[in-house]
Write an enzyme that holds these catalytic residues in place. Structure first.
Site: not given
Ligand code: NDP
Ligand code: 2IT
Length: 452
Positions: A130, A170
Site C-alpha cells: 500500500k 484508493d
Molecule cells: P474515494 O476517495 O473514491 O471515496 C472515499 C469516500 O469515503 C468519500 O465519500 C469520502 O468522503 C469518504 N471518506 C474518506 N475518508 C473519510 C473519513 N475519514 N470519514 C468519513 N468519510 C470518509 O475512495 P474509494 O471509494 O476508492 O475508497 C473507499 C474505501 O474502499 C476505502 O476504505 C478504500 O481503502 C476501500 N477500497 C477501495 C478500493 C478501490 O478499488 N478504490 C478497493 C478496495 C477497497 P470525503 O470526500 O468527505 O473525504
Molecule cells: O484496497 C484495495 O484493494 C485497493 N485499493 C485496490 C488495490 C488495487 O491494486 O487495485
C-alpha cells in the site's frame, strides 16, 4: 479460545505494540488476523517454529519520502510519501495509493497487511502493498493535483515496476490521479507498461475496473444472502461513502432490485426514502467525479431527500443490508447496535476495516451475516490483476468477459470463507474464514521459499 491461543496472542501483541508504538490501526488489523489464525498455529507447529507470523507483520520494505510541490499561487508545500511493500510471497507487490490528510505509517501498514491476505484470496498471483501521502486533494485544482502526482511519482518510480510492485487507486486516487501518475512514470522510465492499474480504457485499462470493487461487494453480498435464502430484491440498503466503491456498490444493489436510501461523506449523509434510480445515480457520479462537490448538494437537486450534517453516519437508518464503503473504523459499537436493533440482516464491507472490533463482536454475537473487506472488497484488486494479465498478453477483454471473471472470483472467495469459517452451529464466521484461507496460502508460499 485455548490457553495456548490466549497466551500466544497476548505475548505476540505485546511485542508487536512495543516494536511499533502508536500504530493503532496496524495493531488492530494484526490482532484480528492473529485471533483467527492462532488455532492454525497451534495445529501446525512448524508455522510457529518458522516464525511465519512474526515475518508477516514485518514489512519486507518501507519507503518514506519527501514530496515537495508548488500550488497555483506559487507557494511551496511539503508532503510525506509512503510505499509499504509488505509481502511478495505469492506475486509482485500490489495495492492501492491513498491521498488523504490522515495518511500515516500506521494506516499504510494496516492497509498493506490487509492487502496481503486479500490478494491471496483473489486466487491471482499478487503480493501485498500500500502507498500514499498525507496530501489532501480536497479543494485542489487539476494543475495542483498533477504537480503533486508528478512529484510523488518522481521518487516512487525507483521502487515499482510491472514485475516488482504495481500500484493502483484508493481513497483520493481515482482515474485522474492514475493518469497523472502513469504519465510521469512513462516519462521517467521510458516504458509503456502495466506498472499501474486503474488506467484509462484507451491506454491499457481494463473494462469494469472502475466498477469492480462496488460490483464485487454486491456479488459477495448476494452469495452471503443466498446462504439464508435471501437476495437484494426488495431490500432496503444503507451505503456509506460517495466515492468509487460506494457509487458502484449502490448502483449494483439498485440494479439487483434493492432500494438504496443513503450515501455519505465525511461531513454527513443523505437519506432518500424513495431510493436511488439511474438518473439520480448519474447525478451523483457527475457531482462527485466531475464537479467534485459534497454529498449534501444531493438534497438541493432532490428535495424529498434529507441531509444530516455534523459528520453524522447513516447507521441509524432502518435497513436490511448495510454496505460500509467510506473508510476505516466508520462503523462503531453504537452504529452496530442500531443496525442490529433495526433488523439489519447483512453487513458487507466495501471499505477496508470500516467496522471497529467491538462493533464486529456485537454483529457476530447477533449472528448477522457479516463479511470483512479483505473478502468482500477484493473485486477491485482482482480486476486490477486481470488488467495486469491483459497488459501482459496485450489484449483487451470485453466487459462481459471481465464480469464473468469477477463473479467467479467473488464466488471462489465466498467458498474459501465458508470452508474455513463455518462454525459448529452452522454460522459462517467470514472473518475467521477469510483470514485463515489468506494466511494459509501466504504461509505455504513463504515456507516453500525458505528464510527470506
Ligand atoms: P474515494 O476517495 O473514491 O471515496 C472515499 C469516500 O469515503 C468519500 O465519500 C469520502 O468522503 C469518504 N471518506 C474518506 N475518508 C473519510 C473519513 N475519514 N470519514 C468519513 N468519510 C470518509 O475512495 P474509494 O471509494 O476508492 O475508497 C473507499 C474505501 O474502499 C476505502 O476504505 C478504500 O481503502 C476501500 N477500497 C477501495 C478500493 C478501490 O478499488 N478504490 C478497493 C478496495 C477497497 P470525503 O470526500 O468527505 O473525504
Ligand atoms: O484496497 C484495495 O484493494 C485497493 N485499493 C485496490 C488495490 C488495487 O491494486 O487495485
Amino acid at each position: 479460545m485455548s490457553v495456548f491461543t490466549d497466551r500466544y496472542i497476548k505475548n505476540f501483541m505485546a511485542e508487536l505494540e512495543a516494536r511499533n508504538p502508536g500504530e493503532s490501526e496496524f495493531h488492530q488489523a494484526v490482532r484480528e488476523v492473529l485471533a483467527s489464525v492462532a488455532p492454525c498455529l497451534e495445529e501446525y507447529p512448524y508455522l510457529l517454529e518458522n516464525k511465519i507470523m512474526e515475518r508477516m507483520v514485518e514489512p519486507e520494505r518501507v519507503i518514506i519520502f519527501r514530496v515537495p510541490w508548488m500550488d497555483d499561487a506559487g507557494e511551496i508545500h511539503v508532503n510525506r510519501g509512503f510505499r509499504v511493500q509488505m509481502n511478495s510471497a505469492i506475486g509482485p507487490y500490489k495495492g492501492g495509493i491513498r491521498f488523504h490528510a490522515s495518511v500515516n505509517l500506521s494506516i499504510m501498514k494496516f492497509l498493506a497487511f490487509e492487502q496481503t491476505f486479500k490478494n491471496a484470496l483473489t486466487t491471482l498471483p499478487m503480493g501485498g502493498a500500500k502507498g500514499g501521502s498525507d496530501f489532501n486533494p480536497r479543494g485542489k485544482s487539476d494543475a495542483e493535483v498533477m504537480r503533486f502526482c508528478q512529484s510523488f511519482m518522481t521518487e516512487l518510480q525507483r521502487h515499482i515496476g510491472q514485475d516488482t510492485d504495481v500500484p493502483a487507486g484508493d481513497i483520493g486516487v481515482g482515474g485522474r490521479e492514475i493518469g497523472f501518475l502513469f504519465g510521469q512514470y512513462k516519462r521517467l522510465r521510458d516504458e509503456f507498461s502495466g506498472t499501474l492499474t486503474g488506467k484509462g480504457f484507451a491506454w491499457g485499462g481494463s473494462s469494469l475496473r472502475p466498477e469492480a470493487t462496488g460490483y464485487g461487494v454486491c456479488y459477495f453480498a448476494s452469495q452471503m444472502l443466498a446462504t439464508r435464502g435471501e437476495s437484494f430484491e426488495g431490500k432496503t440498503v444503507v451505503v456509506s461513502g460517495a466515492g468509487n466503491v460506494a457509487q458502484y456498490a449502490a448502483a449494483k444493489a439498485m440494479r439487483l432490485g434493492a432500494k438504496v436510501v443513503t450515501l455519505s461523506d465525511s461531513d454527513g449523509y443523505i437519506w432518500d426514502p424513495d431510493g436511488l434510480d439511474e438518473e439520480k445515480f448519474a447525478y451523483v457520479q457527475q457531482l462527485k467525479n466531475v464537479i467534485r462537490g459534497r454529498i449534501k448538494e444531493y438534497v438541493q437537486k432532490y428535495p424529498s431527500a434529507k441531509y444530516f450534517g455534523d459528520g453524522a453516519k447513516p447507521w441509524s437508518v432502518k435497513c436490511d443490508i448495510a454496505l460500509p464503503c467510506a473508510t476505516q473504523n466508520e462503523l462503531d459499537a453504537e452504529g452496530a447496535r442500531q443496525l442490529v436493533a433495526n433488523g439489519c440482516i447483512c453487513i458487507t464491507e466495501g471499505a477496508n476495516m470500516p467496522t471497529t472490533p467491538d462493533a464486529i463482536a456485537i454483529i457476530q454475537e447477533a449472528k448477522l451475516l457479516y463479511s470483512p473487506g479483505k473478502a468482500s472488497n477484493a473485486g477491485g484488486v482482482a480486476v486490477s490483476g486481470l488488467e495486469m494479465t491483459q497488459n501482459s498478453i496485450r489484449q483487451k477483454w470485453t466487459p462481459e468477459e471481465v464480469d464473468a471473471h469477477l463473479r467467479r472470483i467473488m464466488s471462489d472467495i465466498h467458498d474459501a470463507c465458508t470452508r474455513y469459517g463455518t462454525e459448529e452451529d452452522g454460522y459462517v464466521n467470514y472473518v475467521k474464514g477469510a483470514n485463515t484461507a489468506g494466511f494459509l496460502k501466504v504461509a505455504g508460499a513463504m515456507m516453500d521459499q525458505g528464510l527470506v
